[in-house]
Design an enzyme around this catalytic site. Sequence first.
Site, mmCIF file in Angstrom:
data_model
loop_
_atom_site.group_PDB
_atom_site.id
_atom_site.type_symbol
_atom_site.label_atom_id
_atom_site.label_comp_id
_atom_site.label_asym_id
_atom_site.label_seq_id
_atom_site.Cartn_x
_atom_site.Cartn_y
_atom_site.Cartn_z
ATOM 1 N N LYS A 21 82.074 141.422 11.422
ATOM 2 C CA LYS A 21 81.284 141.134 10.322
ATOM 3 C C LYS A 21 79.613 140.932 10.433
ATOM 4 O O LYS A 21 78.817 141.476 9.533
ATOM 5 C CB LYS A 21 81.794 140.227 9.445
ATOM 6 C CG LYS A 21 81.392 139.918 8.016
ATOM 7 C CD LYS A 21 82.448 139.125 7.181
ATOM 8 C CE LYS A 21 82.459 137.582 7.412
ATOM 9 N NZ LYS A 21 81.414 136.719 6.874
ATOM 10 N N GLY A 94 77.216 134.174 2.081
ATOM 11 C CA GLY A 94 76.233 133.263 2.603
ATOM 12 C C GLY A 94 75.167 134.225 3.397
ATOM 13 O O GLY A 94 74.194 134.009 3.305
ATOM 14 N N ARG A 122 76.407 126.605 -2.595
ATOM 15 C CA ARG A 122 76.019 126.571 -0.981
ATOM 16 C C ARG A 122 74.357 126.005 -0.962
ATOM 17 O O ARG A 122 73.708 127.022 -1.649
ATOM 18 C CB ARG A 122 76.599 127.604 -0.337
ATOM 19 C CG ARG A 122 78.068 127.957 -0.405
ATOM 20 C CD ARG A 122 78.784 129.014 0.135
ATOM 21 N NE ARG A 122 78.420 128.837 1.708
ATOM 22 C CZ ARG A 122 78.921 130.047 2.285
ATOM 23 N NH1 ARG A 122 79.457 131.029 1.819
ATOM 24 N NH2 ARG A 122 78.521 130.076 3.528
ATOM 25 N N SER A 167 71.857 127.034 13.617
ATOM 26 C CA SER A 167 72.273 127.925 12.284
ATOM 27 C C SER A 167 71.696 129.483 12.770
ATOM 28 O O SER A 167 70.698 129.654 12.840
ATOM 29 C CB SER A 167 71.621 127.522 11.125
ATOM 30 O OG SER A 167 71.755 128.660 10.225
ATOM 31 N N GLN A 169 72.121 131.925 10.938
ATOM 32 C CA GLN A 169 71.621 132.542 9.695
ATOM 33 C C GLN A 169 70.083 132.103 9.529
ATOM 34 O O GLN A 169 69.492 133.051 8.919
ATOM 35 C CB GLN A 169 72.832 132.226 8.416
ATOM 36 C CG GLN A 169 73.829 132.883 8.318
ATOM 37 C CD GLN A 169 75.023 132.338 7.289
ATOM 38 O OE1 GLN A 169 74.317 131.773 6.551
ATOM 39 N NE2 GLN A 169 76.004 133.027 7.211
ATOM 40 N N ASP A 315 83.363 129.471 13.348
ATOM 41 C CA ASP A 315 84.216 130.120 12.166
ATOM 42 C C ASP A 315 85.731 130.184 12.591
ATOM 43 O O ASP A 315 86.680 130.467 11.849
ATOM 44 C CB ASP A 315 83.832 131.675 12.127
ATOM 45 C CG ASP A 315 82.671 131.923 11.188
ATOM 46 O OD1 ASP A 315 82.249 130.922 10.646
ATOM 47 O OD2 ASP A 315 81.848 132.999 11.262
ATOM 48 N N ARG A 388 89.102 132.614 5.916
ATOM 49 C CA ARG A 388 89.625 131.853 6.960
ATOM 50 C C ARG A 388 90.528 130.933 6.966
ATOM 51 O O ARG A 388 91.513 130.885 7.924
ATOM 52 C CB ARG A 388 88.449 131.400 7.783
ATOM 53 C CG ARG A 388 87.308 132.402 8.046
ATOM 54 C CD ARG A 388 86.429 132.228 9.329
ATOM 55 N NE ARG A 388 85.460 133.042 9.080
ATOM 56 C CZ ARG A 388 85.268 134.531 9.653
ATOM 57 N NH1 ARG A 388 86.396 135.028 10.046
ATOM 58 N NH2 ARG A 388 84.094 135.317 9.384
#
EC number: 2.5.1.19
Length: 429
Positions: A21, A94, A122, A167, A169, A315, A388
């Site tokens: 992903k 996100g 978020r 992080s 991201q 995750d 998940r």
Amino acid sequence: MTLKITPARGLRGEAWVPGDKSISHRVVMLGSLARGETAATNFLPGEDCLATVRCFRALGVEIEGPDGDTIRIRGRGPEALTEAPDVLDAGNSGTTMRLMLGILAGQPFFSVITGDASLRRRPMGRVTGPLQEMGATILGRRNANLAPIAVAGGRLSGIRYRLPVASAQLKSALLLAGLFADSPTEVTEPVATRDHTERMLAAFGALVARRGSSVTVAPSPELCGREIRIPGDISSAAFFIVAALITPESDLVLKDVGVNPTRTGILDALANMGARISVSRPRESGGEPVADIRVRSSALRGTVIEGALIPRLVDEIPVLAVAAAYADGETVIRDAAELRVKESDRLAATRKELSTLGADIRETPDGLVIRGPRRLTGGSCNSHGDHRIAMAAAVAGLAASDVTIIRDSNCIDVSFPGFAHALNSLRLE
């Protein structure tokens, strides 16, 4: 939609899991910024990645597909991006929102990006703050911490930025913004996080360098489209891995799985628990390490999962908690407070649903404590709208003593369309 899981003796055979992903998102983003066609196979046509596709189409990029697992992006360089006529919608993703913010910050036009009700709760301030430092004008609720978020982009200044938390991201958003800056951008991590963005930037022709815990991207020359085969997602493979470990007659091989060392914490944690897992046929695909993973039923023991290991398996913590419920002794997971601001509060949701199934599990402020072994009983679970959590409950149900029902299981399509069919095709009744 409701998913019904009946107990199984084990999982047998060979299987392929959907494309990664994280990499699928980045293929669309970098392919859209590049000049020339990018063709990717084993693309994940899940809801999150499709949100990224829709956003770039709205910015004027020609994207064909996905057709099955193939997608083609006909990039014309970043200067070809155009102002969207409407609000960009990241859905529940996100990754889409945070990485798009980095790209939009460098564009000479105005954008507004939002998401569904969950995503609008978020926090985005960790991303919008440093982007404002780089020169972008960003407005949004609670000081640009919550979507909808408006971005007036333009020429940015490179910065040296130390991440306050690990992080991937945030790191990725700043590196993508750095492509449009007037000087290099350097990001320093407290501990290593997944490095797909750096690898893919280099593969597309960006000037990227790593030194110790820091990554630097230079205002880049033209990115070039390319052909890529996306590896199988180890986060999706994790559900089959744990399912095979906790059911008694399993012998399963997962083919062509991405084994990027920033993502293989799940394998290290399970090895510490006594799992019989072997990795074979190591190779590279699109700049990413790939291998086959064999998993056999195992007697597991408790362990401690903390510190630098957490970003490498963040995750996978819900399904690791399932493994811990069947392990002998106590498993302690700490330093994982970041899970409270995912698609759900994953610490609370994992504790609640595994408790429903009979696990001995409790929450701490930044983790979980699980005592085993327990033969779970089955029962009725809520997905909390989180893919998940839904799949972790399904795995728990395979080794339970009775039927497990997962409500609102359609969220699984976010990352693993066809999950139930794939699971059923491998099970021993």
